[in-house]
Design an enzyme around this catalytic site. Structure first.
Site, PDB file in Angstrom:
ATOM      1  N   ARG A  22       0.964  -1.196   0.077  1.00 44.87           N
ATOM      2  CA  ARG A  22      -0.148  -0.108   0.046  1.00 44.87           C
ATOM      3  C   ARG A  22       0.877   1.191  -0.204  1.00 44.87           C
ATOM      4  O   ARG A  22       1.916   1.503   0.712  1.00 44.87           O
ATOM      5  CB  ARG A  22      -0.798   0.091   1.192  1.00 44.87           C
ATOM      6  N   TYR A  55      -3.346  11.611   6.240  1.00 44.86           N
ATOM      7  CA  TYR A  55      -3.566  10.315   6.600  1.00 44.86           C
ATOM      8  C   TYR A  55      -2.425   9.222   6.043  1.00 44.86           C
ATOM      9  O   TYR A  55      -1.874   9.251   4.929  1.00 44.86           O
ATOM     10  CB  TYR A  55      -4.721   9.572   6.087  1.00 44.86           C
ATOM     11  N   ASP A  99      -5.136   3.877   0.200  1.00 44.65           N
ATOM     12  CA  ASP A  99      -6.236   4.121   0.922  1.00 44.65           C
ATOM     13  C   ASP A  99      -6.529   5.347   0.914  1.00 44.65           C
ATOM     14  O   ASP A  99      -5.876   6.308   1.305  1.00 44.65           O
ATOM     15  CB  ASP A  99      -5.797   3.760   2.566  1.00 44.65           C
ATOM     16  N   HIS A 117      -8.909   6.796   2.461  1.00 42.06           N
ATOM     17  CA  HIS A 117      -9.483   7.132   3.913  1.00 42.06           C
ATOM     18  C   HIS A 117     -10.681   7.993   4.192  1.00 42.06           C
ATOM     19  O   HIS A 117     -10.518   9.030   4.795  1.00 42.06           O
ATOM     20  CB  HIS A 117      -8.337   7.653   4.805  1.00 42.06           C
ATOM     21  N   GLU A 133      -9.087   1.926  -1.846  1.00 44.31           N
ATOM     22  CA  GLU A 133      -9.852   1.742  -0.423  1.00 44.31           C
ATOM     23  C   GLU A 133     -10.618   2.946  -0.067  1.00 44.31           C
ATOM     24  O   GLU A 133     -10.039   3.983   0.205  1.00 44.31           O
ATOM     25  CB  GLU A 133      -8.833   1.131   0.299  1.00 44.31           C
ATOM     26  N   GLU A 181     -13.653  -1.595   6.855  1.00 38.85           N
ATOM     27  CA  GLU A 181     -12.722  -1.544   8.206  1.00 38.85           C
ATOM     28  C   GLU A 181     -13.579  -0.886   9.242  1.00 38.85           C
ATOM     29  O   GLU A 181     -13.479  -1.439  10.389  1.00 38.85           O
ATOM     30  CB  GLU A 181     -11.321  -0.919   8.200  1.00 38.85           C
ATOM     31  N   ARG A 215     -13.851  -5.383   3.783  1.00 36.71           N
ATOM     32  CA  ARG A 215     -12.699  -5.009   4.789  1.00 36.71           C
ATOM     33  C   ARG A 215     -13.137  -5.267   6.323  1.00 36.71           C
ATOM     34  O   ARG A 215     -12.257  -5.034   7.147  1.00 36.71           O
ATOM     35  CB  ARG A 215     -11.792  -4.021   4.513  1.00 36.71           C
ATOM     36  N   GLU A 236      -4.478  -7.508   5.210  1.00 37.30           N
ATOM     37  CA  GLU A 236      -3.462  -6.157   5.620  1.00 37.30           C
ATOM     38  C   GLU A 236      -2.424  -6.723   6.747  1.00 37.30           C
ATOM     39  O   GLU A 236      -2.723  -7.404   7.620  1.00 37.30           O
ATOM     40  CB  GLU A 236      -4.211  -5.075   6.115  1.00 37.30           C
ATOM     41  N   TRP A 240     -11.620  12.234   9.084  1.00 38.50           N
ATOM     42  CA  TRP A 240     -10.191  11.997   9.109  1.00 38.50           C
ATOM     43  C   TRP A 240      -9.984  10.639   8.278  1.00 38.50           C
ATOM     44  O   TRP A 240     -10.549   9.716   8.104  1.00 38.50           O
ATOM     45  CB  TRP A 240      -9.758  12.006  10.535  1.00 38.50           C
TER      46      TRP A 240
HETATM   47  O1  LIG Z   1      -6.380   0.845   6.079  1.00 34.57           O
HETATM   48  C1  LIG Z   1      -5.834   0.931   7.442  1.00 34.57           C
HETATM   49  O2  LIG Z   1      -4.935   0.416   7.795  1.00 34.57           O
HETATM   50  C2  LIG Z   1      -6.206   2.351   7.869  1.00 34.57           C
HETATM   51  O3  LIG Z   1      -7.527   2.739   7.425  1.00 34.57           O
HETATM   52  C3  LIG Z   1      -5.865   2.163   9.525  1.00 34.57           C
HETATM   53  O4  LIG Z   1      -4.655   2.824   9.786  1.00 34.57           O
HETATM   54  C4  LIG Z   1      -7.100   3.112  10.295  1.00 34.57           C
HETATM   55  O5  LIG Z   1      -6.688   4.454  10.064  1.00 34.57           O
HETATM   56  C5  LIG Z   1      -6.788   2.750  11.759  1.00 34.57           C
HETATM   57  O6  LIG Z   1      -6.988   1.370  12.057  1.00 34.57           O
HETATM   58  C6  LIG Z   1      -7.770   3.784  12.566  1.00 34.57           C
HETATM   59  O7  LIG Z   1      -7.543   3.188  13.988  1.00 34.57           O
HETATM   60 MG   LIG Z   2      -7.979   1.880   5.582  1.00 35.71          MG
END
Ligand SMILES: O=C(O)[C@@H](O)[C@@H](O)[C@H](O)[C@H](O)CO
Ligand SMILES: [Mg+2]
Length: 402
Positions: free
Chosen positions: A147, A159, A210, A212, A236, A262, A283, A339, A402
């Site tokens: 990634r 991020y 990602d 995000h 993602e 996620e 995810r 991941e 975020w």
């Molecule tokens: O794909 C990922 O790993 C992210 O989205 C994470 O770093 C996420 O920001 C954190 O797990 C949040 O606690």
């Molecule tokens: Mg993520």
């Protein structure tokens, strides 16, 4: 197999983790991860004050009934706190059942479907050049899937870009730190990163990204189209996914594969995304989506619609989740990718586990159960330290994702 005692263990070896330990009268015990980054104590209290009193004395072998009891019996259903607490109980009970059967958890699920679990790592840099170098470093480490996240020209930090190389922990302050975002600066920059990565390393490795949760559907559609020449494995969390139908707009415009989930805590959060084939990878994770019992249902629905698993595996999910996820990944027919972010040495000492990385794949040992545990004595040395995930604002100060 009566449940005799249940404990919540909160520890902070380089970051906070919440762990549930269920002990039975016959001496077997199981552990489950209950960590919800930035809201850890909410889950610890939900377990300690509301679920544990109802768990003592139950038959640990009745995994499905206990799951249904805490899901339907709460009246207030779903949500990350509730489903993370239920997940911790569920994973601990599956751990106990596999130990009682004297087999690794994947055997109980249906046996291995693959020799190893393909994983992707995180490469990130403050700018394009550093990110390209970092991707090269991960290729040299043997990863087949990487990634890539980069700082954005004109923005201070963003991020996924770590302050300490090789270790990314977003929950970075006692009160939420604030970051600034510009979608236009991001969309203007990002395609050039993947153009450079493909020009440098070719197409042999899978590249992931990602977003995000930071675009609208039509912006995500545009980014997906711009990234098509670079053939990403997935884009993602392009859009905050409360509006599942919004993903139709992305799908209409681009063939870049889409991953999401996620932050989801139940099958209902992704039912439309899956059944309308609006995504390619789901995810949802063992720790936040109700544990093995619920994830089996999500994976089975996804399998009907050509959607593969791509579980979240950041460092704020403990080695207990990683271990259990790798058992699930080893079995699940519609596996996509897992991941894999390296936990700190300290975390690995507090959470001994039975998996290892080799040439782009993760491999399980042959320990019974899910193979991970917690060293309670060591854990007690690291008390909880409040830490929040950052918040994000646009350049004009508007609150954003975020
Ligand atoms: O794909 C990922 O790993 C992210 O989205 C994470 O770093 C996420 O920001 C954190 O797990 C949040 O606690
Ligand atoms: Mg993520």
């Amino acid at each position: 197999m009566k449940i005799r005692a249940v404990r919540v263990i909160v520890t902070c070896p380089s970051r906070n983790f919440v762990t549930l330990k269920i002990e039975t009268e016959c001496g077997l015990y199981g552990v489950g991860d209950a960590t919800l980054n930035g809201r850890e104590l909410a889950v610890a209290s939900y377990l300690q004050d509301h679920l544990i009193p109802c768990l003592i004395g139950r038959d640990a072998s009745q995994i499905e009934d206990i799951w249904q009891y805490f899901y339907k019996g709460a009246y207030w259903r779903r949500g990350p706190v509730t489903m993370t607490a239920i997940a911790a109980i569920d994973v601990a009970l599956w751990d106990i059942k596999a130990k009682a059967a004297n087999m690794p958890l994947y055997q109980l699920l249906g046996g291995k479907s693959r020799h190893g679990v393909l994983v992707y790592s995180h490469a990130n840099g403050r700018d394009l050049e550093e990110t390209v170098d970092e991707v090269g470093r991960h290729i040299d480490m043997g990863y087949k899937a990487i990634r890539a996240q980069s700082g954005i020209p004109g923005l201070d930090g963003t991020y996924g870009v770590s302050k300490i190389k090789g270790f990314y922990e977003p929950a970075d302050a006692d009160l939420p730190s604030e970051s600034v975002w510009s979608t236009s600066k991001y969309l203007n920059f990002l395609p050039s990163l993947f153009e450079k990565l493909r020009a440098t390393y070719g197409y042999e490795h899978h590249l992931l990204h990602d977003v995000h949760h930071r675009l609208t559907p039509i912006e995500a559609a545009r980014l997906g189209k711009d990234l098509e020449p670079y053939r990403l494995f997935w884009m993602e969390d392009a859009v905050p996914a409360e509006l599942q139908e919004g993903f139709r707009l992305i799908r209409q415009h681009t063939t870049t594969p889409i991953a999401v989930g996620e932050v989801f805590s139940s099958i209902y959060d992704c039912q439309q995304l899956i059944t309308e084939q609006l995504i390619d990878y789901i995810r949802t994770t063992i720790v936040h989506a109700g544990g093995v019992t619920h994830l089996k249902k999500i994976a089975a629905l996804a399998d009907l619609y050509h959607v593969k698993t791509g579980f979240h595996g950041a460092t704020d999910l403990s080695p207990i989740t990683m271990g259990c996820a790798l058992h699930f990944d080893s079995w699940v027919p519609n596996f996509g990718i897992q991941e894999h972010m390296h936990h700190s040495e300290l975390t690995n000492e507090v959470f001994p586990h039975d998996y290892h990385f080799e040439q782009g794949y993760m491999y399980l040992g042959d320990k019974v159960g899910h193979g991970s545990d917690i060293d309670e004595k060591l854990a007690a040395k690291y008390p909880y330290q409040r830490a929040y995930l950052p918040v994000n604002r646009l350049e004009d100060g508007s609150m954003f994702n975020w």
